[in-house]
Design a protein around this motif. Structure first.
Motif, PDB file in Angstrom:
ATOM      1  N   ALA A 153       0.816  -1.280  -0.007  1.00  0.00           N
ATOM      2  CA  ALA A 153       0.041   0.059   0.047  1.00  0.00           C
ATOM      3  C   ALA A 153       0.799   1.313   0.148  1.00  0.00           C
ATOM      4  O   ALA A 153       0.416   2.365  -0.552  1.00  0.00           O
ATOM      5  N   THR A 154       1.950   1.170   0.779  1.00  0.00           N
ATOM      6  CA  THR A 154       2.791   2.237   0.972  1.00  0.00           C
ATOM      7  C   THR A 154       4.129   2.043   0.114  1.00  0.00           C
ATOM      8  O   THR A 154       5.089   1.582   0.703  1.00  0.00           O
ATOM      9  N   GLY A 155       4.413   2.305  -1.307  1.00  0.00           N
ATOM     10  CA  GLY A 155       5.391   1.977  -1.817  1.00  0.00           C
ATOM     11  C   GLY A 155       6.804   2.990  -1.533  1.00  0.00           C
ATOM     12  O   GLY A 155       6.546   4.023  -1.370  1.00  0.00           O
ATOM     13  N   PHE A 156       7.929   2.127  -1.509  1.00  0.00           N
ATOM     14  CA  PHE A 156       9.150   3.156  -1.142  1.00  0.00           C
ATOM     15  C   PHE A 156      10.349   2.457  -1.612  1.00  0.00           C
ATOM     16  O   PHE A 156      10.486   1.313  -1.957  1.00  0.00           O
ATOM     17  N   ARG A 157      11.234   3.345  -1.743  1.00  0.00           N
ATOM     18  CA  ARG A 157      12.858   2.935  -2.071  1.00  0.00           C
ATOM     19  C   ARG A 157      13.647   3.695  -1.143  1.00  0.00           C
ATOM     20  O   ARG A 157      13.587   4.827  -0.989  1.00  0.00           O
ATOM     21  N   ILE A 158      14.607   3.077  -0.444  1.00  0.00           N
ATOM     22  CA  ILE A 158      15.797   3.703   0.227  1.00  0.00           C
ATOM     23  C   ILE A 158      16.922   3.201  -0.249  1.00  0.00           C
ATOM     24  O   ILE A 158      17.207   2.060  -0.414  1.00  0.00           O
ATOM     25  N   GLN A 159      17.970   3.923  -0.041  1.00  0.00           N
ATOM     26  CA  GLN A 159      19.450   3.566  -0.267  1.00  0.00           C
ATOM     27  C   GLN A 159      20.495   4.714  -0.074  1.00  0.00           C
ATOM     28  O   GLN A 159      20.149   5.762  -0.547  1.00  0.00           O
ATOM     29  N   ALA A 219      19.122   8.686  -0.273  1.00  0.00           N
ATOM     30  CA  ALA A 219      18.109   8.912  -1.079  1.00  0.00           C
ATOM     31  C   ALA A 219      16.775   7.995  -0.603  1.00  0.00           C
ATOM     32  O   ALA A 219      16.734   6.974  -0.529  1.00  0.00           O
ATOM     33  N   LEU A 220      15.369   8.533  -0.271  1.00  0.00           N
ATOM     34  CA  LEU A 220      14.250   8.236   0.092  1.00  0.00           C
ATOM     35  C   LEU A 220      13.193   8.284  -0.702  1.00  0.00           C
ATOM     36  O   LEU A 220      13.157   9.733  -1.073  1.00  0.00           O
ATOM     37  N   HIS A 221      12.493   7.506  -1.360  1.00  0.00           N
ATOM     38  CA  HIS A 221      11.180   7.823  -2.148  1.00  0.00           C
ATOM     39  C   HIS A 221      10.101   7.268  -1.257  1.00  0.00           C
ATOM     40  O   HIS A 221      10.331   6.018  -1.030  1.00  0.00           O
ATOM     41  N   LEU A 222       8.869   7.950  -1.117  1.00  0.00           N
ATOM     42  CA  LEU A 222       7.729   7.488  -0.740  1.00  0.00           C
ATOM     43  C   LEU A 222       6.643   7.924  -1.106  1.00  0.00           C
ATOM     44  O   LEU A 222       6.479   9.046  -1.745  1.00  0.00           O
ATOM     45  N   GLN A 223       5.820   6.728  -1.923  1.00  0.00           N
ATOM     46  CA  GLN A 223       4.804   7.212  -2.589  1.00  0.00           C
ATOM     47  C   GLN A 223       3.736   7.313  -1.604  1.00  0.00           C
ATOM     48  O   GLN A 223       3.524   6.800  -0.451  1.00  0.00           O
TER      49      GLN A 223
END
Length: 418
Positions: free
Chosen positions: A269-275, A310-314
């Motif tokens: 439900a909460t798409g995310f990417r972190i690195q 870098a963090l991306h949160l939908q």
């Protein structure tokens, strides 16, 4: 001959026939009906990034946020906890706080002077009849929580249940940057002439990064590429990236900083990417020479050469955290073809402008990048509005755009089939 779009198709039909691996059909970006659906299905049902704790340092400090027809207040209460409410008076519905930010002792409606505490309780309602129960007329609450100093709200009665898990997984990456104790160096609002999804899609790929000369001084242009699809022209810079990234990993292991990629963009439900990833040149910050723009550093780091986290949160945010400052980006929909991008720069609480950092240098890279992206988004919006537009194929390096669109379509389907 180009086939004209089916303008009679309903939103449900357009959602069902969405072609995997291709951009969305025009109404997703241009239709007021889809804009209203996006507010209802996405922005009113998911966790939305709206502010940083640094914007609310003292009790009574507040910010207001517009999400479609909703107006929301986030305030730090007298016990220094974060609270959030719908920005409407419980008397006759008047908007209470009209300013974007400020500080209050109590929250007072300017219409009939109904007065609320910073915890939302109704304290005073003039001229009410005997038996009036103020406990029934407190401000309507909105879910709010901070993740290592990043403030999110959710309008849904039952927020997505996966957010606590995501918070627990990303907080170890964020906490060393000490965001809760940071201060705001600058905040810039930019209205982009495009749909909010075009803003998010543009951020999810570096296929267009040749258009960002300032950013590419320190940011490696190989983002999104693999060994299999790397163009020959990028091979030399990729070799340098591999060397610098290996050094960064050794540094992170020595300091106990998490750096591994976690990428779950369209499976929840909460798409995310972190690195945590390497930066070019000096490898310290987003500047012309890659050196840190601010002293002191934002966290207790023994070296500024830490690349960028870098963090991306939908659905509406991305972030970059470097050793000397942090940059947050919030995407807030205004209309089908207009979007507010709010960018905030955070520095160490003791850092002084003009002494410890040059504000122009601190803001230069992302101010230029945002303005360049805004023009690209506007061009895309003008293009998808043409009757000749039809969805085109994504390149392999645009896999995150595909993942975002797949997540978005999945969330719309879930909303419409309840």
């Amino acid at each position: 001959m180009t086939a004209l779009p089916d303008i009679a198709a309903t939103p449900a039909e357009l959602i069902d026939r969405r072609a995997v691996g291709r951009s969305l059909e025009a109404p997703f970006y241009t239709s007021p009906e889809f804009f209203d659906l996006d507010v209802a299905a996405i922005f009113a049902e998911h966790w939305i990034f709206v502010a940083t704790e640094a914007e609310l340092p003292e009790p009574g400090d507040y910010v207001t946020i517009a999400l479609g027809p909703y107006s929301i207040v986030v305030v730090r209460d007298d016990d220094e906890n974060l609270r959030s409410f719908h920005n409407i008076c419980r008397h006759r519905g008047a908007r209470i706080l009209e300013q974007e930010r400020g500080s209050v002792g109590n929250i007072v409606c300017g219409y009939h002077k109904w007065t609320y505490g910073t915890d939302g309780t109704l304290l005073h309602a003039p001229s009410q009849p005997q038996g009036f129960d103020p406990s029934c007329f407190g401000l309507k609450p909105v879910h709010v929580r901070s993740v290592a100093g990043l403030v999110f709200v959710c309008l849904a009665e039952q927020p997505p249940s996966d957010f606590p898990d995501i918070a627990a997984r990303i907080e170890p990456y964020l906490l060393p940057h000490q965001l809760r104790g940071a201060k705001v160096a600058a905040q810039v609002d930019l209205v982009e002439e495009g749909n909010w999804k075009l803003v998010m899609e543009n951020n999810r790929e570096c296929y267009h990064c040749d258009g960002h000369p300032e950013l590419l001084r320190s940011f490696f242009p190989t983002y999104g590429y693999t060994e299999e699809n790397l163009p020959p022209r990028l091979r030399p810079v990729h070799e340098r990236y591999l060397r610098v990234d290996a050094e960064l990993r050794q540094t992170c292991q020595r300091l106990g900083l998490p750096y591994e990629l976690i990428e779950e963009l369209d499976t929840r439900a909460t798409g995310f990417r972190i690195q945590r990833d390497a930066l070019n040149l000096a490898g310290e910050s987003f500047t012309a020479d890659g050196k840190a723009a601010c002293r002191p550093l934002l966290g207790d780091f023994p070296t500024p050469r830490l690349g960028h986290l870098a963090l991306h949160l939908q659905p509406n945010s991305w972030f970059h955290f470097v050793s000397d400052h942090a940059i947050t980006f919030a995407v807030l929909p205004l209309a089908a073809d207009r979007t507010l991008l709010r960018t905030t720069w955070l520095v160490h609480p003791d850092a002084e402008a003009g002494v410890d950092y040059d504000p122009d240098e601190l803001l230069a890279v992302w101010t230029a990048t945002n303005e360049q992206d805004a023009e690209l988004v506007a061009r895309a919006q003008r293009g998808v509005g043409s009757p000749a537009y039809e969805p085109g194929p994504y390149a392999p390096t645009e896999y995150q755009v595909e993942a975002f669109c797949n997540w978005y379509i999945t969330r719309l389907r879930a909303h419409l089939t309840r």
